[in-house]
Every structure is written in structure tokens, then in C-alpha cells.
Design an enzyme around this catalytic site. Structure first.
Site, PDB file in Angstrom:
ATOM      1  N   ASP A  70       0.840  -1.194   0.000  1.00 32.89           N
ATOM      2  CA  ASP A  70       0.000   0.000   0.000  1.00 32.89           C
ATOM      3  C   ASP A  70       0.876   1.245   0.000  1.00 32.89           C
ATOM      4  O   ASP A  70       2.022   1.207  -0.469  1.00 32.89           O
ATOM      5  CB  ASP A  70      -0.934  -0.035   1.212  1.00 32.89           C
ATOM      6  CG  ASP A  70      -2.307   0.546   0.915  1.00 32.89           C
ATOM      7  OD1 ASP A  70      -2.398   1.775   0.726  1.00 32.89           O
ATOM      8  OD2 ASP A  70      -3.280  -0.218   0.866  1.00 32.89           O
ATOM      9  N   HIS A 108      -3.743   5.988   3.243  1.00 34.14           N
ATOM     10  CA  HIS A 108      -4.425   4.752   2.841  1.00 34.14           C
ATOM     11  C   HIS A 108      -3.872   3.506   3.539  1.00 34.14           C
ATOM     12  O   HIS A 108      -4.624   2.680   4.066  1.00 34.14           O
ATOM     13  CB  HIS A 108      -4.308   4.608   1.326  1.00 34.14           C
ATOM     14  CG  HIS A 108      -5.270   3.662   0.710  1.00 34.14           C
ATOM     15  ND1 HIS A 108      -4.980   2.332   0.492  1.00 34.14           N
ATOM     16  CD2 HIS A 108      -6.533   3.837   0.257  1.00 34.14           C
ATOM     17  CE1 HIS A 108      -6.018   1.738  -0.086  1.00 34.14           C
ATOM     18  NE2 HIS A 108      -6.973   2.632  -0.246  1.00 34.14           N
ATOM     19  N   VAL A 148      -9.008   1.568  17.410  1.00 33.91           N
ATOM     20  CA  VAL A 148      -9.474   0.556  16.459  1.00 33.91           C
ATOM     21  C   VAL A 148      -8.798  -0.782  16.723  1.00 33.91           C
ATOM     22  O   VAL A 148      -7.582  -0.856  16.871  1.00 33.91           O
ATOM     23  CB  VAL A 148      -9.184   1.008  15.011  1.00 33.91           C
ATOM     24  CG1 VAL A 148      -9.500  -0.108  14.016  1.00 33.91           C
ATOM     25  CG2 VAL A 148      -9.993   2.255  14.669  1.00 33.91           C
ATOM     26  N   VAL A 245      -6.445 -15.202  -6.997  1.00 38.75           N
ATOM     27  CA  VAL A 245      -6.525 -14.100  -6.037  1.00 38.75           C
ATOM     28  C   VAL A 245      -7.934 -14.048  -5.455  1.00 38.75           C
ATOM     29  O   VAL A 245      -8.922 -14.165  -6.184  1.00 38.75           O
ATOM     30  CB  VAL A 245      -6.185 -12.757  -6.715  1.00 38.75           C
ATOM     31  CG1 VAL A 245      -6.484 -11.582  -5.792  1.00 38.75           C
ATOM     32  CG2 VAL A 245      -4.723 -12.742  -7.134  1.00 38.75           C
ATOM     33  N   SER A 293     -11.360  -1.025  -0.528  1.00 37.10           N
ATOM     34  CA  SER A 293     -10.055  -0.993   0.145  1.00 37.10           C
ATOM     35  C   SER A 293     -10.189  -1.358   1.608  1.00 37.10           C
ATOM     36  O   SER A 293      -9.276  -1.942   2.201  1.00 37.10           O
ATOM     37  CB  SER A 293      -9.435   0.403   0.033  1.00 37.10           C
ATOM     38  OG  SER A 293      -8.905   0.622  -1.230  1.00 37.10           O
TER      39      SER A 293
END
Length: 470
Positions: A70, A108, A148, A245, A293
């Protein structure tokens, strides 16, 4: 310009939008200062609704490394304390350990990482209390009550930073960075690779083939985002279209396929929450966000839970457990919106799933053999990766090569025809010779006595002797 050249240029242009297509909606990204209450934890509805909290009865991901390819992960975030186990920068423009936040969306990677393996944190006035077993021995890392918590809070992460979505000051293109990042992750012990990135093209550069084949050979689970409609991805784009994948589609808050945050396509494997998400951002803050995402690390986290519970289980079987235990949605059976269905983490960890040796989402090895026709010259060269701390246990990935047709093989039909033709001519000639010889041989006495002298067979039955002058 040839069609092939034009197609390659279109593919390259689409790939330059990787980070934008698979990421959060900028308009929906709400940043916040560091929080010291559990208000952010309360927003993680998917932990209960996707069966994750019940799956924790079985596993929390201990002993599994997950690579996050990422924009870099900020390891200083309070919810990521002790989570990062290594990293590397592939772009040439970030920090060597992969913890620099770079690219068009620098936040991100940290958003993804906290959702995948965040451990929360203790409030400032509290004294950290490690988890303990009945005997008083610590069991796994402590999970704090604030901030989180990720789907696999006891897993470790490898941050592999790439610069995508805008011009890379490091000079490397996305076509170079993606395969190199995959190889680095595999060679450094990743059992799961999270790629919350997507393109607007279903095609991928042939240079990617060998890297994804390498991951398949090393038995690594790769999870990728389907992409977002709001980002221009109506159809699933690469790398989520690569066979084998595990592609993740997105759901809205009601559990229905998201209109904005999910593309569609036949390669989708499973669907997970993609709206009203929260995650950590660089600098210790948090953000509301949306997109496949964010759905992708939820599924990657479940894959880590499974690999922790059954360390010897193959990647194909891990993926099979996730897709076969998913709750069917949309059209009966597999469909282009939900794939096999909606993620059910509890069932993936607790259900009795028959063993399989075949990846239900296909094989890149088989695909290369059929579609690339073994063009090793343009498929197999390995990318120059960053120094690896773990030597690969398999040789460099090699693509199946289709041998050129043998000249002998191509001559076989003609040889067969010529051979049978010559044999037929020989038989006819031999028969003619034998018949002529028989006609000229004096007959033996028959049962009625000797033949009359001078008697011969009628001339009409004698074959023409072409060797004699007419």
C-alpha cells in the site's frame, strides 16, 4: 500503432490509477484528532455482524505475518504498537522500512493496517494490562479498550510501501512496483498479502505473471480489492482479476452490494462491509471512510485467523473455507456482485469444510500455460527486489514454456501419405510382375493330361510391358 501497442498503453494508463480506484472516497474521508475514548471502537459494526468476535473464540491470528502492499503504514500509530514486524519501500521515494506515508493517498496504508491488525490502545491514565491465561501466563498481545481493533489483532504486519496514483518521484512505475512488492512480501515470510488497490483495466502487464505465480508456488494467500464504482471501476480491475486471487466486493450498511463502493465481475470471491468504515491515519488520528479498500483487510484478517488456527493448511484450502462458508446473496450460487456470498467469519473458523486441493478461484499457473503460451522471454524475469531477510525456499518462479512444434512432427502427415503411396505403388508393380511371369511360364500337366503344344493364354489378358518398345 498496432493494436497490441495501443492495448498496452491503455493498460498502463489504467494501472496508474491503482491507488485511486481501490481506495477510500476522498469526499467521505473524515479526519479526527487522536481519541481517548472508545467512540471509534463502537463504530466497528463488522466485528459482530460479520462473525469476527465469535471467530476470536478460535483464533486471533497469532504467528501469522500479513503483508500490506500500500502507501506505507505509520507504525507509530497508538493502535499499531508492536504490530509491524518489518517492511520495505519498493517505490524508491519512501522510508526504507516501509513506514513512510507516500503516494496520492498517504493515509491509505495506515487505514488498511489498523482495520486488519490494530490492537487499540490504553487510555493515557490507564496502566496496560496484558492478557493472561488461567495460569497467569500472558496470552498474545494486549488489546486496548480504545481506538481501532483489527480483525486479526494478534497477527503481525509487513509494510511494503509503493507510490501509486500520481507521478512517482522515485522513478518506478506501478508496473514495476507491484510485482517487486509481491516478491518481497513472499520472501519475507508473508502468509497472506493484502492489496487494497485496483485498476480500471481487467488486464495486467505480462511482467506481473511471474510474481503472482511465485506467490502461488510458495502457498501464499493474496486478497485484493474489487474496486469502487465511484472511482470509475464499474468492472473489477487488475490485480483482482488474476486467477487464484481472493477478490473482495463491498457491501453497504444493510449488507447489500454497495452502489458506490463495489465493482462487479466474475472474479469476485466474497463480499464484506465497505461503507461507514473507520480506521487509523498517520499521526495517531482516525477517519471515517468507505470502499473495497476497507473490505479487503477484513477478509485478509479472516485469512490470517485461519492460517493461525491451521498453520499447515494450504492457501487453496484457506480460500475455500472463506468462500464456501459465505452466506449466499443475490442470484443463487456464485454471481458477479457477491461472488460466493457474504463473509461469515465464524463459519470460516468453526464449520466443517471438506478438504480441497484446488483453489476455487483458479490458478495463475494454469492461466499462464493457456493464455501466455509460455512466452518466457517476456513473462519470467524476476524484479530486482529489496534485500530480503528470508531466503526463498523455492527456486525462482518459472513460467511453463510451450515448446515450438518439431519439424519432425510437422513432417509426419506428409511422410505418412508418401509412405502409404509408395507402398501401394510397390504392391501394384509386384502384382503385375507376378501375373506376367505366370502367363509366360509353361503350364504343368493338368489332371486331363498334357496341354496341347503351342497353346497360350489369350493375348488380351497379358499386361502391357511398358519396358518394351511399341
Amino acid at each position: 500503432m498496432t493494436r497490441a501497442t495501443a492495448r498496452r498503453r491503455r493498460t498502463a494508463s489504467a494501472l496508474m490509477a491503482l491507488a485511486l480506484a481501490g481506495g477510500a472516497s476522498t469526499a467521505g474521508l473524515t479526519l479526527a484528532a487522536p481519541a481517548y475514548a472508545d467512540s471509534w471502537r463502537d463504530k466497528e459494526y463488522w466485528l459482530a455482524e460479520s462473525g469476527i468476535t465469535k471467530a476470536w473464540d478460535v483464533s486471533k491470528g497469532a504467528g501469522v505475518k500479513v503483508a500490506v502492499i500500500d502507501s506505507g503504514v505509520d507504525g507509530r500509530h497508538p493502535d499499531l504498537g508492536g504490530v509491524l514486524a518489518g517492511g520495505a519501500d519498493i517505490s524508491g521515494a519512501g522510508k526504507a522500512n516501509g513506514q513512510g506515508s507516500i503516494g496520492a493517498k498517504p493515509e491509505h496504508g495506515t487505514l488498511v493496517a489498523t482495520m486488519l491488525a490494530g490492537r487499540g490502545h490504553q487510555p493515557p491514565e490507564a496502566t496496560p494490562k496484558p492478557s493472561a491465561s488461567a495460569t497467569g501466563s500472558p496470552v498474545g498481545p494486549a488489546v486496548g479498550p480504545d481506538g481501532v481493533v483489527g480483525v486479526a489483532p494478534e497477527a503481525q504486519l509487513l509494510s511494503v510501501s509503493t507510490w501509486l496514483g500520481s507521478a512517482n518521484p522515485g522513478g518506478k512505475s506501478d508496473q514495476d512496483q507491484i510485482p517487486e512488492a509481491v516478491r518481497w512480501a513472499v520472501d519475507n515470510g508473508a502468509r497472506v498479502i493484502n492489496i487494497s488497490l485496483g485498476s480500471t483495466s481487467p488486464e495486467w502487464p505480462q511482467s506481473w505473471d511471474a510474481a503472482f505465480l511465485y506467490a502461488e508456488q510458495k502457498d501464499v494467500v493474496i486478497v485484493a480489492a474489487a474496486g469502487n464504482r465511484v472511482g470509475g471501476n464499474v468492472q473489477v480491475g487488475a490485480p483482482a482479476t488474476i486467477p487464484g486471487v481472493l477478490t473482495v466486493a463491498g457491501l453497504d450498511r444493510t449488507g447489500v452490494a454497495s452502489i458506490d463502493s463495489s465493482s462487479q465481475g466474475i472474479s469476485i470471491g466474497v463480499a464484506a462491509p465497505a461503507e461507514d468504515l473507520v480506521g487509523g491515519v498517520p499521526g495517531g488520528g482516525y477517519a471515517d471512510w468507505a470502499g473495497t479498500s476497507g473490505a479487503t483487510p477484513i477478509v485478509s484478517g479472516v485469512a490470517a485467523l485461519i492460517r493461525s488456527k491451521w498453520p499447515e493448511m494450504s492457501a487453496s484450502q484457506v480460500i475455500n473455507r472463506i468462500v464456501t462458508t459465505a452466506k449466499d446473496a443475490g442470484a443463487p450460487g456464485k454471481d458477479p456482485l457477491y461472488g460466493f456470498g457474504v463473509l461469515n467469519a465464524e463459519a470460516a473458523l468453526k464449520a466443517d469444510v471438506p478438504e480441497t486441493k484446488v483453489n476455487p478461484l483458479g490458478s495463475i499457473s494454469d492461466w499462464i500455460r493457456v493464455h501466455r503460451r509460455g512466452n518466457l522471454a517476456t513473462t519470467a524475469p524476476a524484479a530486482e527486489s529489496a534485500p530480503s531477510s528470508a531466503a526463498p525456499t523455492l527456486p525462482e518462479a518459472t513460467v511453463p514454456v510451450a515448446e515450438k512444434p518439431s519439424q519432425l512432427d510437422s513432417a509426419v502427415p506428409a511422410a505418412v501419405v508418401l509412405g502409404f503411396g509408395s507402398l501401394l505403388v510397390g504392391i501394384i508393380a509386384a502384382a503385375a510382375f507376378q501375373l506376367r511371369a505366370a502367363m509366360r511360364t509353361p503350364p504343368k500337366d493338368g489332371p486331363d493330361g498334357p496341354e496341347e503344344p503351342g497353346r497360350a493364354e489369350p493375348e488380351a489378358v497379358n499386361p502391357v510391358d511398358s519396358s518394351r518398345p511399341s
